[in-house]
Write a protein that holds these residues in place. Structure first.
Motif, PDB file in Angstrom:
ATOM      1  N   SER A 105       0.481  -1.762  -0.032  1.00 22.02           N
ATOM      2  CA  SER A 105       0.161   0.319   0.030  1.00 22.02           C
ATOM      3  C   SER A 105       0.822   1.086   0.415  1.00 22.02           C
ATOM      4  O   SER A 105       2.426   0.963   0.099  1.00 22.02           O
ATOM      5  N   ARG A 106       0.398   2.131  -0.590  1.00 19.45           N
ATOM      6  CA  ARG A 106       1.215   3.420  -0.514  1.00 19.45           C
ATOM      7  C   ARG A 106       0.068   4.801  -0.051  1.00 19.45           C
ATOM      8  O   ARG A 106       0.312   5.916  -0.269  1.00 19.45           O
ATOM      9  N   ASP A 107      -1.303   3.980   0.428  1.00 21.54           N
ATOM     10  CA  ASP A 107      -1.171   5.433   1.474  1.00 21.54           C
ATOM     11  C   ASP A 107      -0.799   5.082   2.999  1.00 21.54           C
ATOM     12  O   ASP A 107      -0.364   4.247   3.286  1.00 21.54           O
ATOM     13  N   GLY A 108      -2.416   5.887   3.398  1.00 23.18           N
ATOM     14  CA  GLY A 108      -2.088   5.698   4.980  1.00 23.18           C
ATOM     15  C   GLY A 108      -2.505   4.065   5.654  1.00 23.18           C
ATOM     16  O   GLY A 108      -2.563   3.746   6.750  1.00 23.18           O
ATOM     17  N   THR A 109      -2.437   3.086   5.183  1.00 28.25           N
ATOM     18  CA  THR A 109      -3.212   1.567   5.220  1.00 28.25           C
ATOM     19  C   THR A 109      -2.182   1.353   6.786  1.00 28.25           C
ATOM     20  O   THR A 109      -2.769  -0.117   7.270  1.00 28.25           O
ATOM     21  N   SER A 110      -1.027   1.614   7.053  1.00 26.08           N
ATOM     22  CA  SER A 110      -0.284   1.270   7.750  1.00 26.08           C
ATOM     23  C   SER A 110      -0.503   1.989   9.238  1.00 26.08           C
ATOM     24  O   SER A 110      -0.583   1.412  10.324  1.00 26.08           O
ATOM     25  N   GLN A 111      -0.480   2.851   8.842  1.00 25.51           N
ATOM     26  CA  GLN A 111      -0.717   4.350  10.106  1.00 25.51           C
ATOM     27  C   GLN A 111      -2.326   3.523  10.382  1.00 25.51           C
ATOM     28  O   GLN A 111      -2.311   3.818  11.907  1.00 25.51           O
ATOM     29  N   VAL A 112      -3.253   3.668  10.320  1.00 18.29           N
ATOM     30  CA  VAL A 112      -5.012   3.335  10.545  1.00 18.29           C
ATOM     31  C   VAL A 112      -4.323   1.762  11.204  1.00 18.29           C
ATOM     32  O   VAL A 112      -4.361   1.848  11.727  1.00 18.29           O
ATOM     33  N   ALA A 113      -3.243   1.060  10.749  1.00 15.24           N
ATOM     34  CA  ALA A 113      -3.765  -0.759  11.202  1.00 15.24           C
ATOM     35  C   ALA A 113      -2.666  -0.902  12.652  1.00 15.24           C
ATOM     36  O   ALA A 113      -3.021  -1.026  13.447  1.00 15.24           O
ATOM     37  N   ASP A 114      -1.882   0.757  13.096  1.00 17.74           N
ATOM     38  CA  ASP A 114      -0.807   0.241  13.958  1.00 17.74           C
ATOM     39  C   ASP A 114      -1.730   1.409  14.818  1.00 17.74           C
ATOM     40  O   ASP A 114      -1.912   1.113  15.979  1.00 17.74           O
ATOM     41  N   ALA A 115      -2.341   2.672  14.958  1.00 17.12           N
ATOM     42  CA  ALA A 115      -3.375   3.201  15.558  1.00 17.12           C
ATOM     43  C   ALA A 115      -4.735   2.094  16.341  1.00 17.12           C
ATOM     44  O   ALA A 115      -5.071   2.751  17.388  1.00 17.12           O
ATOM     45  N   ALA A 116      -5.071   1.674  15.136  1.00  8.72           N
ATOM     46  CA  ALA A 116      -5.722   0.654  15.906  1.00  8.72           C
ATOM     47  C   ALA A 116      -4.895  -0.443  16.969  1.00  8.72           C
ATOM     48  O   ALA A 116      -5.891  -1.646  17.323  1.00  8.72           O
ATOM     49  N   GLY A 117      -3.535  -0.823  16.790  1.00  7.46           N
ATOM     50  CA  GLY A 117      -3.395  -1.581  17.303  1.00  7.46           C
ATOM     51  C   GLY A 117      -3.050  -3.293  16.863  1.00  7.46           C
ATOM     52  O   GLY A 117      -3.099  -4.167  17.915  1.00  7.46           O
ATOM     53  N   CYS A 118      -2.910  -3.184  15.705  1.00  3.78           N
ATOM     54  CA  CYS A 118      -2.987  -4.347  14.482  1.00  3.78           C
ATOM     55  C   CYS A 118      -1.015  -4.968  14.088  1.00  3.78           C
ATOM     56  O   CYS A 118      -0.889  -3.628  14.851  1.00  3.78           O
ATOM     57  N   ARG A 119      -1.166  -5.845  14.099  1.00  7.97           N
ATOM     58  CA  ARG A 119      -0.502  -6.650  13.668  1.00  7.97           C
ATOM     59  C   ARG A 119      -0.175  -6.511  11.989  1.00  7.97           C
ATOM     60  O   ARG A 119      -1.178  -6.351  11.508  1.00  7.97           O
ATOM     61  N   PHE A 120       0.939  -5.802  11.842  1.00 10.84           N
ATOM     62  CA  PHE A 120       0.974  -5.088  10.587  1.00 10.84           C
ATOM     63  C   PHE A 120       2.057  -5.796   9.475  1.00 10.84           C
ATOM     64  O   PHE A 120       3.461  -5.425   9.887  1.00 10.84           O
ATOM     65  N   TYR A 121       1.698  -6.433   8.661  1.00 11.77           N
ATOM     66  CA  TYR A 121       2.816  -6.813   7.981  1.00 11.77           C
ATOM     67  C   TYR A 121       2.914  -6.724   6.044  1.00 11.77           C
ATOM     68  O   TYR A 121       1.729  -6.555   6.183  1.00 11.77           O
ATOM     69  N   SER A 122       4.106  -6.115   5.976  1.00 15.30           N
ATOM     70  CA  SER A 122       4.430  -5.703   4.451  1.00 15.30           C
ATOM     71  C   SER A 122       4.554  -7.374   3.969  1.00 15.30           C
ATOM     72  O   SER A 122       5.090  -7.652   2.463  1.00 15.30           O
ATOM     73  N   GLN A 123       5.266  -8.025   4.694  1.00 15.05           N
ATOM     74  CA  GLN A 123       5.469  -9.287   4.162  1.00 15.05           C
ATOM     75  C   GLN A 123       5.650  -9.944   4.909  1.00 15.05           C
ATOM     76  O   GLN A 123       5.617 -10.157   5.847  1.00 15.05           O
ATOM     77  N   TRP A 124       5.337 -11.639   4.094  1.00 12.29           N
ATOM     78  CA  TRP A 124       4.927 -12.135   5.392  1.00 12.29           C
ATOM     79  C   TRP A 124       4.756 -13.889   5.162  1.00 12.29           C
ATOM     80  O   TRP A 124       4.559 -13.969   3.697  1.00 12.29           O
ATOM     81  N   ASP A 125       5.059 -15.038   5.378  1.00 12.96           N
ATOM     82  CA  ASP A 125       4.757 -16.159   5.298  1.00 12.96           C
ATOM     83  C   ASP A 125       3.118 -16.429   5.183  1.00 12.96           C
ATOM     84  O   ASP A 125       3.294 -16.488   7.123  1.00 12.96           O
ATOM     85  N   ILE A 126       2.411 -17.423   4.741  1.00  7.73           N
ATOM     86  CA  ILE A 126       0.877 -17.207   6.201  1.00  7.73           C
ATOM     87  C   ILE A 126       0.966 -18.104   6.946  1.00  7.73           C
ATOM     88  O   ILE A 126       0.052 -18.287   7.709  1.00  7.73           O
ATOM     89  N   ASN A 127       1.873 -19.129   6.641  1.00  7.34           N
ATOM     90  CA  ASN A 127       2.099 -20.235   7.706  1.00  7.34           C
ATOM     91  C   ASN A 127       2.390 -19.492   9.277  1.00  7.34           C
ATOM     92  O   ASN A 127       2.224 -20.357  10.280  1.00  7.34           O
ATOM     93  N   ASP A 128       3.619 -18.699   9.006  1.00  8.92           N
ATOM     94  CA  ASP A 128       4.075 -18.567  10.686  1.00  8.92           C
ATOM     95  C   ASP A 128       2.638 -16.688  10.737  1.00  8.92           C
ATOM     96  O   ASP A 128       2.482 -17.307  12.382  1.00  8.92           O
ATOM     97  N   ILE A 129       2.742 -16.892   9.881  1.00 11.17           N
ATOM     98  CA  ILE A 129       0.937 -16.101  10.669  1.00 11.17           C
ATOM     99  C   ILE A 129      -0.004 -16.828  11.049  1.00 11.17           C
ATOM    100  O   ILE A 129       0.025 -16.472  12.206  1.00 11.17           O
ATOM    101  N   LEU A 130      -0.563 -17.794  10.468  1.00 10.33           N
ATOM    102  CA  LEU A 130      -1.392 -18.546  10.956  1.00 10.33           C
ATOM    103  C   LEU A 130      -0.920 -19.442  12.101  1.00 10.33           C
ATOM    104  O   LEU A 130      -1.996 -19.268  13.667  1.00 10.33           O
ATOM    105  N   ARG A 131       0.018 -19.676  12.210  1.00 10.07           N
ATOM    106  CA  ARG A 131       0.778 -20.154  13.673  1.00 10.07           C
ATOM    107  C   ARG A 131       1.189 -19.243  15.111  1.00 10.07           C
ATOM    108  O   ARG A 131       0.580 -19.628  15.709  1.00 10.07           O
ATOM    109  N   SER A 132       1.232 -17.901  14.365  1.00  9.35           N
ATOM    110  CA  SER A 132       1.496 -16.613  15.749  1.00  9.35           C
ATOM    111  C   SER A 132      -0.224 -15.857  16.149  1.00  9.35           C
ATOM    112  O   SER A 132       0.136 -15.340  16.835  1.00  9.35           O
ATOM    113  N   ALA A 133      -1.226 -16.384  14.655  1.00  8.38           N
ATOM    114  CA  ALA A 133      -2.334 -16.174  15.886  1.00  8.38           C
ATOM    115  C   ALA A 133      -2.682 -16.747  17.364  1.00  8.38           C
ATOM    116  O   ALA A 133      -2.077 -17.553  17.488  1.00  8.38           O
ATOM    117  N   ARG A 134      -4.033 -15.473  17.652  1.00  5.32           N
ATOM    118  CA  ARG A 134      -3.611 -15.659  18.522  1.00  5.32           C
ATOM    119  C   ARG A 134      -4.452 -16.638  19.610  1.00  5.32           C
ATOM    120  O   ARG A 134      -4.648 -17.156  20.085  1.00  5.32           O
TER     121      ARG A 134
END
Length: 172
Positions: free
Chosen positions: A41-70
């Motif tokens: 994204s080239r807009d404020g997507t990362s800032q919105v995610a950060d302000a909401a307390g989300c975990r934000f990834y611009s590079q990821w492996d889906i398997n790592d994301i799923l395993r780290s889900a709380r």
């Protein structure tokens, strides 16, 4: 507990709408974390995610994301989608009693125009996708997009409604 995963690209306003709708789920203790997977994204997507307390990834492996889900269950939604009243109690009960994936019912107030309902398949995540973390991990493949998780599953329909993401896009 539930982890919400959202995949987006240049959808700052839509992401903000979805995150605002999820606040009540966090307050009630249902939503334990939100993960935003971004495709450059080239807009404020990362800032919105950060302000909401989300975990934000611009590079990821889906398997790592799923395993780290709380959460032990995952809710995959498109940016702009908004669950309607009653979703928290229904999902909490569904997760405690069921093992198969589910999706929301389309909001009666926001249906596609009559002629657009025919002849074209809906995007796979238009009505969200609720799946156990265990099932998601078992079906995950490297490089998979969230929309691919819906393939090959018997899916139940929740009675709770979801305003689909196309409504947010149409309002722009």
């Amino acid at each position: 507990m539930l982890t919400v995963i959202i995949e987006c690209q240049d959808q700052e306003p839509e992401l903000a709408q979805t995150l605002a709708a999820l606040v009540s789920g966090a307050v009630e203790g249902l939503v334990c974390d939100v993960v935003v997977l971004d495709h450059g994204s080239r807009d404020g997507t990362s800032q919105v995610a950060d302000a909401a307390g989300c975990r934000f990834y611009s590079q990821w492996d889906i398997n790592d994301i799923l395993r780290s889900a709380r959460g032990e269950w995952l809710l995959l939604v498109e940016p702009g989608a908004r669950p309607q009243a009653g979703w928290i109690d229904e999902i909490a009960e569904y997760m405690s009693l069921n093992k198969v994936p589910a999706r929301f019912t389309a909001s009666r107030g926001y249906r596609r125009p009559f002629l657009k309902r025919f002849g074209r398949t809906k995007p796979p995540l238009e009505l969200g996708f609720l799946v156990s973390k265990r099932q998601a991990i078992a079906s995950a493949k490297t490089g998979m997009r969230l929309s691919e998780f819906t393939k090959g599953h018997k899916i139940r329909r929740l009675s709770s409604e979801l305003i689909p993401s196309w409504v947010a896009r149409a309002a722009r």
